[in-house]
Write a protein that holds these residues in place. Sequence first.
Motif, PDB file in Angstrom:
ATOM      1  N   GLU A 290      52.597  36.993  71.077  1.00 51.11           N
ATOM      2  CA  GLU A 290      52.377  35.932  72.095  1.00 51.11           C
ATOM      3  C   GLU A 290      52.913  34.702  71.512  1.00 51.11           C
ATOM      4  OE1 GLU A 290      50.714  37.040  74.614  1.00 51.11           O
ATOM      5  OE2 GLU A 290      48.999  38.465  74.365  1.00 51.11           O
ATOM      6  N   HIS A 291      53.285  34.208  72.576  1.00 49.00           N
ATOM      7  CA  HIS A 291      54.229  32.851  72.703  1.00 49.00           C
ATOM      8  C   HIS A 291      53.945  31.890  73.918  1.00 49.00           C
ATOM      9  CE1 HIS A 291      57.419  29.881  71.826  1.00 49.00           C
ATOM     10  NE2 HIS A 291      57.998  30.236  73.054  1.00 49.00           N
ATOM     11  N   ILE A 292      53.195  30.786  73.385  1.00 50.90           N
ATOM     12  CA  ILE A 292      52.823  30.192  74.275  1.00 50.90           C
ATOM     13  C   ILE A 292      53.149  28.511  74.465  1.00 50.90           C
ATOM     14  CG2 ILE A 292      50.731  28.859  75.469  1.00 50.90           C
ATOM     15  CD1 ILE A 292      50.576  31.363  76.288  1.00 50.90           C
ATOM     16  N   VAL A 293      53.673  27.820  75.435  1.00 53.43           N
ATOM     17  CA  VAL A 293      54.108  26.846  75.281  1.00 53.43           C
ATOM     18  C   VAL A 293      53.578  25.788  76.595  1.00 53.43           C
ATOM     19  CG1 VAL A 293      56.232  24.853  75.478  1.00 53.43           C
ATOM     20  CG2 VAL A 293      56.625  27.147  74.844  1.00 53.43           C
ATOM     21  N   LEU A 294      53.086  24.727  76.121  1.00 49.11           N
ATOM     22  CA  LEU A 294      52.170  23.681  77.169  1.00 49.11           C
ATOM     23  C   LEU A 294      53.303  22.446  77.305  1.00 49.11           C
ATOM     24  CD1 LEU A 294      48.569  23.635  76.089  1.00 49.11           C
ATOM     25  CD2 LEU A 294      49.579  25.133  77.811  1.00 49.11           C
ATOM     26  N   PHE A 295      53.427  22.104  78.697  1.00 48.70           N
ATOM     27  CA  PHE A 295      54.546  20.974  78.839  1.00 48.70           C
ATOM     28  C   PHE A 295      53.674  19.976  79.603  1.00 48.70           C
ATOM     29  CE2 PHE A 295      56.476  25.180  79.541  1.00 48.70           C
ATOM     30  CZ  PHE A 295      57.690  25.080  78.610  1.00 48.70           C
ATOM     31  N   LYS A 296      54.032  18.715  79.335  1.00 47.57           N
ATOM     32  CA  LYS A 296      53.817  17.549  79.983  1.00 47.57           C
ATOM     33  C   LYS A 296      54.747  16.976  80.860  1.00 47.57           C
ATOM     34  CE  LYS A 296      51.330  13.225  79.856  1.00 47.57           C
ATOM     35  NZ  LYS A 296      50.574  11.956  79.089  1.00 47.57           N
ATOM     36  N   VAL A 297      54.852  17.144  82.083  1.00 45.64           N
ATOM     37  CA  VAL A 297      56.229  16.761  82.757  1.00 45.64           C
ATOM     38  C   VAL A 297      55.923  15.272  82.954  1.00 45.64           C
ATOM     39  CG1 VAL A 297      57.544  16.973  85.029  1.00 45.64           C
ATOM     40  CG2 VAL A 297      56.791  18.991  83.957  1.00 45.64           C
ATOM     41  N   LYS A 298      56.845  14.128  82.997  1.00 43.35           N
ATOM     42  CA  LYS A 298      57.009  13.120  83.322  1.00 43.35           C
ATOM     43  C   LYS A 298      56.586  12.996  85.080  1.00 43.35           C
ATOM     44  CE  LYS A 298      60.751  11.995  80.365  1.00 43.35           C
ATOM     45  NZ  LYS A 298      62.353  11.822  80.098  1.00 43.35           N
ATOM     46  N   PRO A 299      55.570  12.096  85.155  1.00 41.31           N
ATOM     47  CA  PRO A 299      54.872  11.892  86.349  1.00 41.31           C
ATOM     48  C   PRO A 299      56.077  11.621  87.531  1.00 41.31           C
ATOM     49  CG  PRO A 299      53.577  10.415  84.975  1.00 41.31           C
ATOM     50  CD  PRO A 299      55.057  10.880  84.269  1.00 41.31           C
ATOM     51  N   GLU A 300      56.962  10.963  87.273  1.00 42.60           N
ATOM     52  CA  GLU A 300      57.883  10.450  88.126  1.00 42.60           C
ATOM     53  C   GLU A 300      58.969  11.579  88.569  1.00 42.60           C
ATOM     54  OE1 GLU A 300      59.608   9.024  84.420  1.00 42.60           O
ATOM     55  OE2 GLU A 300      57.729   9.200  85.250  1.00 42.60           O
ATOM     56  N   THR A 301      58.967  12.812  87.899  1.00 43.40           N
ATOM     57  CA  THR A 301      59.902  13.877  88.068  1.00 43.40           C
ATOM     58  C   THR A 301      60.002  14.166  89.331  1.00 43.40           C
ATOM     59  OG1 THR A 301      59.704  14.384  85.594  1.00 43.40           O
ATOM     60  CG2 THR A 301      60.742  15.932  87.167  1.00 43.40           C
ATOM     61  N   ASP A 302      61.384  14.476  89.973  1.00 34.67           N
ATOM     62  CA  ASP A 302      61.538  14.754  91.273  1.00 34.67           C
ATOM     63  C   ASP A 302      60.883  16.550  91.128  1.00 34.67           C
ATOM     64  OD1 ASP A 302      63.521  16.419  93.083  1.00 34.67           O
ATOM     65  OD2 ASP A 302      63.079  14.468  93.962  1.00 34.67           O
TER      66      ASP A 302
ATOM     67  N   SER B  88      62.491  18.919  92.700  1.00 38.39           N
ATOM     68  CA  SER B  88      63.149  19.815  92.364  1.00 38.39           C
ATOM     69  C   SER B  88      63.830  20.046  91.265  1.00 38.39           C
ATOM     70  CB  SER B  88      64.701  19.633  93.280  1.00 38.39           C
ATOM     71  OG  SER B  88      64.936  18.278  92.764  1.00 38.39           O
ATOM     72  N   LYS B  89      63.493  19.190  90.306  1.00 41.07           N
ATOM     73  CA  LYS B  89      63.912  19.474  88.759  1.00 41.07           C
ATOM     74  C   LYS B  89      62.689  20.130  88.240  1.00 41.07           C
ATOM     75  CE  LYS B  89      66.666  15.357  88.286  1.00 41.07           C
ATOM     76  NZ  LYS B  89      66.833  13.692  87.536  1.00 41.07           N
ATOM     77  N   ILE B  90      61.597  20.020  88.555  1.00 41.05           N
ATOM     78  CA  ILE B  90      60.555  20.925  88.036  1.00 41.05           C
ATOM     79  C   ILE B  90      60.727  22.419  88.648  1.00 41.05           C
ATOM     80  CG2 ILE B  90      58.129  21.404  88.098  1.00 41.05           C
ATOM     81  CD1 ILE B  90      57.725  18.382  88.750  1.00 41.05           C
ATOM     82  N   ALA B  91      60.918  22.618  89.816  1.00 38.70           N
ATOM     83  CA  ALA B  91      61.225  23.701  90.169  1.00 38.70           C
ATOM     84  C   ALA B  91      62.496  24.425  89.414  1.00 38.70           C
ATOM     85  CB  ALA B  91      61.745  24.023  91.850  1.00 38.70           C
TER      86      ALA B  91
ATOM     87  N   VAL C  95      64.541  21.384  80.599  1.00 43.51           N
ATOM     88  CA  VAL C  95      62.993  21.209  80.023  1.00 43.51           C
ATOM     89  C   VAL C  95      63.185  19.727  79.059  1.00 43.51           C
ATOM     90  CG1 VAL C  95      61.290  21.839  78.418  1.00 43.51           C
ATOM     91  CG2 VAL C  95      62.702  23.422  79.505  1.00 43.51           C
ATOM     92  N   LEU C  96      63.769  19.534  78.409  1.00 42.24           N
ATOM     93  CA  LEU C  96      63.995  18.066  77.640  1.00 42.24           C
ATOM     94  C   LEU C  96      64.137  16.935  78.389  1.00 42.24           C
ATOM     95  CD1 LEU C  96      65.700  19.107  74.178  1.00 42.24           C
ATOM     96  CD2 LEU C  96      63.305  19.046  74.802  1.00 42.24           C
ATOM     97  N   PRO C  97      64.759  17.003  79.466  1.00 33.65           N
ATOM     98  CA  PRO C  97      65.063  15.838  80.321  1.00 33.65           C
ATOM     99  C   PRO C  97      63.671  15.211  80.998  1.00 33.65           C
ATOM    100  CG  PRO C  97      66.939  17.148  80.550  1.00 33.65           C
ATOM    101  CD  PRO C  97      65.932  18.156  79.805  1.00 33.65           C
ATOM    102  N   ILE C  98      63.054  16.357  81.265  1.00 38.54           N
ATOM    103  CA  ILE C  98      61.824  15.979  82.080  1.00 38.54           C
ATOM    104  C   ILE C  98      60.548  16.066  81.761  1.00 38.54           C
ATOM    105  CG2 ILE C  98      63.106  16.626  84.118  1.00 38.54           C
ATOM    106  CD1 ILE C  98      61.263  19.160  84.447  1.00 38.54           C
ATOM    107  N   CYS C  99      60.514  16.486  80.389  1.00 42.36           N
ATOM    108  CA  CYS C  99      59.131  16.465  79.688  1.00 42.36           C
ATOM    109  C   CYS C  99      58.861  15.322  78.586  1.00 42.36           C
ATOM    110  CB  CYS C  99      59.016  17.927  79.014  1.00 42.36           C
ATOM    111  SG  CYS C  99      58.840  19.252  80.043  1.00 42.36           S
ATOM    112  N   GLU C 100      57.640  14.918  78.656  1.00 41.46           N
ATOM    113  CA  GLU C 100      57.315  13.763  77.430  1.00 41.46           C
ATOM    114  C   GLU C 100      56.444  14.112  76.495  1.00 41.46           C
ATOM    115  OE1 GLU C 100      55.631  10.771  79.943  1.00 41.46           O
ATOM    116  OE2 GLU C 100      53.588  11.620  79.874  1.00 41.46           O
ATOM    117  N   ASP C 101      55.893  15.547  76.697  1.00 35.08           N
ATOM    118  CA  ASP C 101      55.025  16.001  75.600  1.00 35.08           C
ATOM    119  C   ASP C 101      55.253  17.681  75.556  1.00 35.08           C
ATOM    120  OD1 ASP C 101      53.540  16.525  73.437  1.00 35.08           O
ATOM    121  OD2 ASP C 101      51.658  15.869  74.488  1.00 35.08           O
ATOM    122  N   VAL C 102      55.183  18.227  74.460  1.00 35.98           N
ATOM    123  CA  VAL C 102      55.478  19.565  74.497  1.00 35.98           C
ATOM    124  C   VAL C 102      54.879  20.271  73.217  1.00 35.98           C
ATOM    125  CG1 VAL C 102      57.053  21.813  74.361  1.00 35.98           C
ATOM    126  CG2 VAL C 102      57.726  19.733  75.793  1.00 35.98           C
TER     127      VAL C 102
END
Length: 271
Positions: A58-70, A72-75, A139-146
């Motif tokens: 099992e491989h799990i990753v949790l992401f915290k996307v930057k609040p201001e992220t568009d 379309s970039k999340i999609a 991933v890296l450009p829009i996430c502030e915590d992983v």
Amino acid sequence: MMCVRARPLFSSPLSLAFSPTKHSPPNHLRLPLSSSSSSRRSLSAAAMSSSSTPQIIEHIVLFKVKPETDSSKIASMMNGLNGLVSLSQVIHISAAPLHRVRSSPSAFTHVLHSRYGSKEDLNAYAAHPDHVRVVKESVLPICEDVMAVDWVADRVPGTLAPPPGSAAKLTFLKLKENLAGDAKSEIVDVIKGLSEKLPGIDQITVGENFSPARAKGFSIASIAFFKDLGELETVDVQTELVNVEKEKVLEYVDSTIVVEFVVPSGLVSGL
């Protein structure tokens, strides 16, 4: 952890809510192919370790996307991650927004869950150029915590790819320091027993994290799947039973992460 080096950025259960050659899998591990999958590669070896013993990683990753992220970039990130199902090492993969965060020291927003037949397959996935590209570009450009956690499941689930619409509850436990050697085993046994006490759980796996550098100190992980959110909510209201189970191991736990998500539609098994 899935990163630009050859490691996945990405890598439990009913919360005790403290708040590239593959072998043919045995029959009980095979998944039916949809009519649209005839052009895909043939069934790959699933849940088979190098010793030919059935196994699931099992491989799990949790992401915290930057609040201001568009949006379309999340999609784009979600589509890119879910598209990695095409890699030969992947048994199942699903990336989705979190439905609910019940307990967490960080405000995570998204999750990736994937399954592999061995640690070697997980490592090969991590190093694959397609994986590296998705991480670097989406991933890296829009996430502030992983954070990521990996474990060898205590059992091979009857359904390797949870169907779209399934609801999952993911729990990470950070244990207190200097615990007796049998404390982890006791915690794992309590979580394993939940499937018998709470029939709404379709499947549950639990194990000890084997990638400590990426897990922020969380060492026990589990993921439980339910038919849908309604079934998950039904189990959640059984607070008395949950509290009884929680009390058995509460003294060992320093902190927890408990999040829920729904398996998105349009996913295809890696098999």
